[in-house]
Design a protein around this motif. Structure first.
Motif, mmCIF file in Angstrom:
data_model
loop_
_atom_site.group_PDB
_atom_site.id
_atom_site.type_symbol
_atom_site.label_atom_id
_atom_site.label_comp_id
_atom_site.label_asym_id
_atom_site.label_seq_id
_atom_site.Cartn_x
_atom_site.Cartn_y
_atom_site.Cartn_z
ATOM 1 N N GLN A 97 0.979 -0.854 0.236
ATOM 2 C CA GLN A 97 0.013 -0.240 0.072
ATOM 3 C C GLN A 97 1.041 1.504 -0.479
ATOM 4 N N LEU A 98 1.740 1.020 0.726
ATOM 5 C CA LEU A 98 2.671 2.404 0.909
ATOM 6 C C LEU A 98 3.354 2.938 -0.652
ATOM 7 N N SER A 99 4.120 1.119 -1.517
ATOM 8 C CA SER A 99 4.548 1.989 -2.113
ATOM 9 C C SER A 99 3.449 2.008 -4.081
ATOM 10 N N ARG A 100 2.105 2.111 -3.284
ATOM 11 C CA ARG A 100 1.292 1.584 -4.210
ATOM 12 C C ARG A 100 1.664 0.921 -5.348
ATOM 13 N N GLY A 101 1.053 0.074 -4.699
ATOM 14 C CA GLY A 101 1.534 -1.817 -5.710
ATOM 15 C C GLY A 101 2.425 -1.204 -5.975
ATOM 16 N N ARG A 102 3.838 -1.507 -5.913
ATOM 17 C CA ARG A 102 5.146 -1.822 -6.485
ATOM 18 C C ARG A 102 6.257 -3.013 -5.919
ATOM 19 N N LEU A 103 5.039 -3.627 -4.747
ATOM 20 C CA LEU A 103 5.987 -5.005 -4.136
ATOM 21 C C LEU A 103 5.838 -5.936 -5.022
ATOM 22 N N ILE A 104 7.135 -6.760 -5.023
ATOM 23 C CA ILE A 104 7.284 -7.775 -5.354
ATOM 24 C C ILE A 104 8.213 -8.888 -4.587
ATOM 25 N N LEU A 105 7.462 -9.991 -3.439
ATOM 26 C CA LEU A 105 8.133 -10.317 -2.756
ATOM 27 C C LEU A 105 8.746 -11.832 -3.321
ATOM 28 N N GLY A 106 10.318 -11.698 -3.430
ATOM 29 C CA GLY A 106 11.011 -12.689 -3.290
ATOM 30 C C GLY A 106 11.058 -13.698 -1.703
ATOM 31 N N VAL A 107 10.528 -14.988 -2.131
ATOM 32 C CA VAL A 107 10.820 -15.248 -0.669
ATOM 33 C C VAL A 107 11.927 -16.730 -0.784
ATOM 34 N N GLY A 108 12.735 -17.508 -0.104
ATOM 35 C CA GLY A 108 13.616 -18.749 0.060
ATOM 36 C C GLY A 108 13.652 -19.186 1.856
ATOM 37 N N PRO A 153 2.622 -9.904 -6.147
ATOM 38 C CA PRO A 153 3.470 -11.456 -6.781
ATOM 39 C C PRO A 153 4.057 -11.426 -5.773
ATOM 40 N N ILE A 154 4.699 -12.647 -5.765
ATOM 41 C CA ILE A 154 5.623 -13.743 -4.775
ATOM 42 C C ILE A 154 6.484 -14.883 -5.730
ATOM 43 N N TRP A 155 7.951 -14.332 -5.972
ATOM 44 C CA TRP A 155 8.470 -15.128 -6.374
ATOM 45 C C TRP A 155 8.959 -16.386 -5.831
ATOM 46 N N ILE A 156 9.070 -17.390 -6.148
ATOM 47 C CA ILE A 156 10.053 -18.178 -5.230
ATOM 48 C C ILE A 156 12.189 -18.915 -5.067
ATOM 49 N N GLY A 157 12.477 -17.874 -4.837
ATOM 50 C CA GLY A 157 13.265 -18.377 -5.066
ATOM 51 C C GLY A 157 14.833 -19.444 -4.197
ATOM 52 N N GLY A 158 15.887 -19.911 -5.283
ATOM 53 C CA GLY A 158 16.813 -21.014 -4.870
ATOM 54 C C GLY A 158 16.550 -21.843 -6.193
ATOM 55 N N ALA A 167 8.400 -23.715 -6.940
ATOM 56 C CA ALA A 167 7.580 -23.030 -7.879
ATOM 57 C C ALA A 167 5.946 -23.224 -8.364
ATOM 58 N N VAL A 168 6.574 -24.392 -8.960
ATOM 59 C CA VAL A 168 5.866 -25.590 -9.761
ATOM 60 C C VAL A 168 4.664 -25.419 -9.217
ATOM 61 N N ARG A 169 4.111 -26.352 -7.654
ATOM 62 C CA ARG A 169 2.911 -26.386 -6.844
ATOM 63 C C ARG A 169 2.390 -25.487 -7.193
ATOM 64 N N ARG A 170 3.201 -23.951 -6.613
ATOM 65 C CA ARG A 170 2.210 -23.274 -6.838
ATOM 66 C C ARG A 170 1.946 -22.281 -7.694
ATOM 67 N N GLY A 171 2.660 -22.410 -8.428
ATOM 68 C CA GLY A 171 2.423 -21.264 -9.788
ATOM 69 C C GLY A 171 3.444 -19.932 -9.873
ATOM 70 N N MET A 172 3.733 -20.203 -8.902
ATOM 71 C CA MET A 172 4.648 -18.304 -8.978
ATOM 72 C C MET A 172 6.124 -19.484 -9.136
ATOM 73 N N PRO A 173 7.018 -17.689 -10.064
ATOM 74 C CA PRO A 173 7.971 -17.802 -10.974
ATOM 75 C C PRO A 173 8.799 -17.951 -10.157
ATOM 76 N N TRP A 174 9.792 -18.502 -11.061
ATOM 77 C CA TRP A 174 10.807 -19.233 -10.363
ATOM 78 C C TRP A 174 12.125 -18.599 -9.782
ATOM 79 N N HIS A 175 12.537 -18.029 -8.718
ATOM 80 C CA HIS A 175 13.921 -17.159 -8.950
ATOM 81 C C HIS A 175 15.072 -17.986 -8.451
ATOM 82 N N PRO A 176 16.272 -18.046 -9.950
ATOM 83 C CA PRO A 176 17.339 -18.733 -9.752
ATOM 84 C C PRO A 176 18.175 -17.585 -9.490
ATOM 85 N N LEU A 177 19.296 -18.121 -8.634
ATOM 86 C CA LEU A 177 20.309 -17.284 -8.110
ATOM 87 C C LEU A 177 21.863 -17.007 -8.506
ATOM 88 N N ARG A 178 22.143 -16.645 -8.947
ATOM 89 C CA ARG A 178 23.991 -16.330 -9.031
ATOM 90 C C ARG A 178 24.490 -18.470 -10.083
#
Length: 278
Positions: A97-108, A153-158, A167-178
């Protein structure tokens, strides 16, 4: 493809003034997304890679939301087991709300055993705790009269198969790192195979890659994506776009905490990529 930047929110050069300069640079160069990392207790295993001071991500992003106007804001990644699920739901909803809808929550799920111990969270249960957080977030955000954020929006990191399955089970974007590009292409086949096995669509891709521009090409087979000459970096970005990545995050931190005292080096690399962005 949207392109974002992983901004260091840790190390000896990190302070409010430099964080503000980072935010204005990222937004001013036309990047689409600004993300920060997460640690709570800077135990020795964390400090070896991400030394103090460490600025808590949600607090930091809430402040940066007030000094930016366009760029999306996010976490890469919020360690889900470190906080009570309802606290995560509340913080994220308020930030949305404070960012007026600009958040993406990547989780790991997290990796620092000593930090888990310091927080009193069982390391062996971090996967189950992450799933509990994800379930709670979706349920809490359905209560629009209270949280008022909608489904963020939620990303699944790892990089593990467990992260891919989540990520597949939940239908959320996969966020692989480096990673290296050969690893990514192999992992992409595993992603497709797991999706077929579970009878689920292949999730969106939102990778985070290194950014280090060199004068001479790097021929090492272990070269990480985003590392090498400008031509090599741009080829990696294009290869990821062709592989289906909707969003790409550039990580200009190379592992030396002293880099945070000289952010201009990273800004120059980002400016170079921005000037040659497709």
């Amino acid at each position: 493809m949207q392109i974002g930047v992983n901004v260091p929110n840790f190390g000896p050069g990190t302070n409010p003034d430099n964080l503000a300069r980072w935010a204005k640079t990222v937004e001013g160069l036309g990047f689409d997304l600004l993300m920060v990392s997460d640690h709570v207790a800077i135990t020795p295993d964390v400090a070896r890679q991400y030394p103090a001071p460490f600025y808590e991500p949600v607090t930091t992003l809430a402040w940066l939301a007030g000094i930016t106007s366009r760029v999306k804001l996010g976490t890469t990644v919020l360690i889900a087991p470190y906080r009570h699920p309802l606290l995560v739901a509340r913080m994220a909803a308020n930030l949305q709300q404070l960012s007026r809808g600009r958040l993406i929550l990547g989780v790991g799920v997290g990796w620092a055993k000593e930090e888990f111990e310091a927080l009193g969270v069982p390391f062996s249960k971090r996967g189950a705790l992450t799933d509990e957080v994800l379930d709670t977030l979706r349920t809490a955000w359905e209560n629009d009269a209270d949280y008022g954020s909608g489904q963020i929006p939620i990303w699944i990191g790892g990089n593990s198969d467990a992260a891919i399955r989540r990520a597949v089970r939940r239908g959320m974007p996969w966020h692989p790192l480096r990673f290296t590009m050969p690893w990514f292409h192999e992992a992409l086949e595993r992603l497709k195979g797991i999706s077929a096995e579970l009878g689920r669509p292949v999730p969106d891709l939102a990778p985070r890659i290194y950014l280090r521009i060199t004068e001479k090409p790097i021929d090492d087979p272990d070269r990480r994506a985003g590392e090498g000459t400008l031509e090599q970096v741009l080829e990696d970005i294009e290869a990821l776009r062709l592989a289906g990545a909707d969003t790409l995050l550039l990580d200009p931190y190379h592992g030396d905490p002293e880099e945070t005292l000289r952010p201009e080096v990273a800004w120059q690399a980002l400016a170079t990529v921005a000037a040659h962005r497709p």
